[in-house]
Design an enzyme around this catalytic site. Structure first.
Site, PDB file in Angstrom:
ATOM      1  N   HIS A  88       7.063   2.430   0.748  1.00  0.00           N
ATOM      2  CA  HIS A  88       8.332   2.639   0.045  1.00  0.00           C
ATOM      3  C   HIS A  88       9.174   1.384   0.202  1.00  0.00           C
ATOM      4  CE1 HIS A  88      12.091   4.518  -1.213  1.00  0.00           C
ATOM      5  NE2 HIS A  88      11.329   5.446  -1.758  1.00  0.00           N
ATOM      6  N   ASP A 107       5.735  11.411  -2.534  1.00  0.00           N
ATOM      7  CA  ASP A 107       4.642  11.820  -3.421  1.00  0.00           C
ATOM      8  C   ASP A 107       3.382  12.238  -2.681  1.00  0.00           C
ATOM      9  OD1 ASP A 107       6.019  11.491  -5.788  1.00  0.00           O
ATOM     10  OD2 ASP A 107       5.539   9.376  -5.956  1.00  0.00           O
TER      11      ASP A 107
HETATM   12  N1  ACO Z   1      -1.028   0.846   0.375  1.00  0.00           N
HETATM   13  C1  ACO Z   1      -1.389  -0.326   0.986  1.00  0.00           C
HETATM   14  N2  ACO Z   1      -0.543  -1.340   1.221  1.00  0.00           N
HETATM   15  C2  ACO Z   1       0.713  -1.160   0.824  1.00  0.00           C
HETATM   16  C3  ACO Z   1       1.156   0.007   0.194  1.00  0.00           C
HETATM   17  C4  ACO Z   1       0.222   1.037  -0.019  1.00  0.00           C
HETATM   18  N3  ACO Z   1       0.589   2.196  -0.625  1.00  0.00           N
HETATM   19  N4  ACO Z   1       2.462  -0.108  -0.100  1.00  0.00           N
HETATM   20  C5  ACO Z   1       2.826  -1.318   0.323  1.00  0.00           C
HETATM   21  N5  ACO Z   1       1.778  -1.960   0.875  1.00  0.00           N
HETATM   22  C6  ACO Z   1       1.784  -3.313   1.482  1.00  0.00           C
HETATM   23  C7  ACO Z   1       1.612  -4.350   0.367  1.00  0.00           C
HETATM   24  O1  ACO Z   1       0.262  -4.653   0.157  1.00  0.00           O
HETATM   25  C8  ACO Z   1       2.391  -5.516   0.944  1.00  0.00           C
HETATM   26  O2  ACO Z   1       1.609  -6.110   1.936  1.00  0.00           O
HETATM   27  P1  ACO Z   1       1.634  -7.716   2.166  1.00  0.00           P
HETATM   28  O3  ACO Z   1       3.046  -8.020   2.550  1.00  0.00           O
HETATM   29  O4  ACO Z   1       0.670  -7.944   3.246  1.00  0.00           O
HETATM   30  O5  ACO Z   1       1.248  -8.305   0.839  1.00  0.00           O
HETATM   31  C9  ACO Z   1       3.562  -4.848   1.679  1.00  0.00           C
HETATM   32  O6  ACO Z   1       3.074  -3.544   2.041  1.00  0.00           O
HETATM   33  C10 ACO Z   1       4.798  -4.694   0.813  1.00  0.00           C
HETATM   34  O7  ACO Z   1       4.382  -4.017  -0.395  1.00  0.00           O
HETATM   35  P2  ACO Z   1       5.082  -4.190  -1.799  1.00  0.00           P
HETATM   36  O8  ACO Z   1       4.179  -3.681  -2.850  1.00  0.00           O
HETATM   37  O9  ACO Z   1       5.607  -5.578  -1.914  1.00  0.00           O
HETATM   38  O10 ACO Z   1       6.318  -3.210  -1.594  1.00  0.00           O
HETATM   39  P3  ACO Z   1       7.319  -2.758  -2.693  1.00  0.00           P
HETATM   40  O11 ACO Z   1       8.566  -2.417  -1.969  1.00  0.00           O
HETATM   41  O12 ACO Z   1       7.396  -3.741  -3.805  1.00  0.00           O
HETATM   42  O13 ACO Z   1       6.632  -1.459  -3.305  1.00  0.00           O
HETATM   43  C11 ACO Z   1       5.864   0.736  -3.549  1.00  0.00           C
HETATM   44  C12 ACO Z   1       6.919  -0.163  -2.904  1.00  0.00           C
HETATM   45  C13 ACO Z   1       5.788   0.435  -5.045  1.00  0.00           C
HETATM   46  C14 ACO Z   1       6.288   2.183  -3.376  1.00  0.00           C
HETATM   47  C15 ACO Z   1       4.514   0.477  -2.873  1.00  0.00           C
HETATM   48  O14 ACO Z   1       4.591   0.847  -1.521  1.00  0.00           O
HETATM   49  C16 ACO Z   1       3.379   1.195  -3.561  1.00  0.00           C
HETATM   50  O15 ACO Z   1       2.840   0.684  -4.537  1.00  0.00           O
HETATM   51  N6  ACO Z   1       2.979   2.414  -3.069  1.00  0.00           N
HETATM   52  C17 ACO Z   1       1.927   3.164  -3.703  1.00  0.00           C
HETATM   53  C18 ACO Z   1       2.457   3.894  -4.910  1.00  0.00           C
HETATM   54  C19 ACO Z   1       3.374   5.032  -4.524  1.00  0.00           C
HETATM   55  O16 ACO Z   1       3.078   5.839  -3.668  1.00  0.00           O
HETATM   56  N7  ACO Z   1       4.521   5.107  -5.232  1.00  0.00           N
HETATM   57  C20 ACO Z   1       5.501   6.154  -5.030  1.00  0.00           C
HETATM   58  C21 ACO Z   1       6.710   5.613  -4.332  1.00  0.00           C
HETATM   59  S1  ACO Z   1       7.900   6.894  -4.049  1.00  0.00           S
HETATM   60  C22 ACO Z   1       8.615   7.079  -5.572  1.00  0.00           C
HETATM   61  O17 ACO Z   1       8.751   6.181  -6.348  1.00  0.00           O
HETATM   62  C23 ACO Z   1       9.020   8.403  -5.949  1.00  0.00           C
END
Ligand code: ACO
Length: 380
Positions: A263, A317
């Protein structure tokens, strides 16, 4: 005076887009409050419609205010036959979120007057949207199966009526109560992508139906509300507890995101995920176990071991789909159900935005060229 912020923040991370008193998140402590009240307290003691009132009008309603609000919503649940006829023409293979976005926008054809300075117009739009969105979600579900939509039942409360319209039978009392709590948990969550979308659309002073339609479109994506549907596909693909760790290792090697984890704000387990997990267990106790749950528990453990250090924990989620499956909701309806709840938050931000409106018009950092000469097509 025009102020140019030269630091570019991808995804606008940490950039305040508004001032708001609607909700508050502490991502380090795992706290979510609506109008200052902790989400756990609201989940325990409030109802979705009372919470919606709180979010939109900023205070808990008196008994009379709540009764009037509930009454008005109950008697605005029906949708016009022209909207039903329009929905009948949607392809049954279309995603229900696309159907919802189109139907929400279509409400504007019937009701838009854009009297945005008239409190009665605001109240009626709030009532209509909260009342009709669930009816449209349920109607599309029945129509795509080739059935007629059911009329809402005036004797049923908000949550029970939705489950009735969806499953064509009166729901069990616990199921309706759990669903109502799910709606409360999903009702609002500060300035996320869909709420920002709602605010940008609101800031042009368009009608509230366009505001909600744009937010629905934004919620649909798999990085936002669409993740709940993907969680169930992922649990199904994993298939068994033994496959959890190999699956996770493969995701980590290929840098694939694990759906339902991570998140932008929470760096601990999302407080809503904790409550949703409790609700899932309540349902399992009454209606039987779900084998995906043990896979989910093992996945949560494995992700915490490997990614907990990065602050990656279950988000809202992750467990919601397991609850919805037990309520008889098909997986491509999970995000529309999320939208039903989030309409409350979007409307709260719409109303707040209108009070101090200025059109959103950010800037950009131009990375292109200048003074490029035009090349005639035969020379390219
Ligand atoms: N699985 C594995 N690694 C993850 C995940 C994940 N679900 N989420 C974040 N990371 C890692 C990224 O790879 C990144 O690692 P790095 O720094 O080594 O490259 C780091 O954590 C930061 O991730 P970002 O994608 O830059 O974080 P951001 O804040 O942009 O994205 C998001 C947040 C979109 C929710 C992301 O965590 C994600 O894609 N999760 C999966 C989809 C999901 O569950 N979405 C629902 C969110 S809740 C909602 O919207 C209602």
């Amino acid at each position: 005076m025009s102020v140019v912020c030269i630091e570019f923040k991808p995804g606008l991370e940490g950039v305040p887009a508004t001032q708001s008193s609607i909700s508050y998140v502490d991502g380090q402590k795992g706290v979510l409050e609506y109008r200052g009240i902790n989400i756990r307290e609201l989940a325990k003691s409030s109802s979705f419609l009372e919470t919606a009132y709180l979010l939109i009008w900023g205070n808990l309603p008196t008994r009379e205010e709540l009764e009037n609000f509930e009454h008005d919503i109950r008697y605005h649940r029906r949708i016009k036959y022209r909207i039903r006829d329009m929905m009948k023409c949607f392809p049954e293979t279309g995603h229900p979120m696309d159907a919802l976005q189109a139907s929400a926008a279509a409400l504007g054809l019937f009701y838009s007057r854009r009297a945005l300075d008239n409190p009665e117009y605001i109240r009626t739009a709030v009532v209509r949207l909260l009342a009709k969105i669930p009816t449209m979600v349920a109607a599309f579900e029945l129509m795509r199966k080739g059935n007629d939509a059911l009329q809402p039942r005036d004797d049923l409360d908000y949550a029970a009526n939705f489950l009735y319209m969806l499953n064509e039978q009166e729901p069990d009392e616990l199921a309706a109560q759990v669903f109502d709590v799910c709606l409360t948990l999903h009702a609002e969550h500060t300035i996320n992508a869909s709420t920002f979308s709602a605010m940008v659309t609101s800031s042009t002073l368009t009608d509230p139906y366009a505001v909600i339609a744009s937010a629905v479109g934004t919620l649909a994506g798999p990085l936002h509300g669409g993740a709940n549907e993907d969680v169930i596909s992922m649990l199904s693909e994993i298939g068994s507890i033994e496959n959890v760790r190999p699956y996770l290792d493969k995701c980590l090697q290929t840098k694939a995101k694990i759906m339902g984890f991570g998140h932008r704000v929470y760096k601990v387990k999302d407080p809503r995920a904790i409550i949703l997990q409790e609700l899932a267990e309540k349902l399992f106790d009454k209606f039987g176990y779900d084998k995906y749950y043990e896979i989910a528990l093992e996945l949560e453990k494995a992700v915490e071991e490997k990614l907990g250090g990065k602050g990656i924990y279950p988000n809202v989620d992750f467990y919601s789909g397991l609850v919805y499956r037990k309520l008889g909701i098909s997986s491509d309806l999970f995000t529309p159900v999320f939208a039903i709840a989030r309409v409350a938050g979007w409307l709260a931000h719409w109303k707040e935005q209108l009070a101090t409106n200025r059109i959103f018009r950010p800037t950009q950092i131009y990375t292109g060229e200048h003074d490029v000469s035009y090349t005639p097509i035969q020379e390219r």
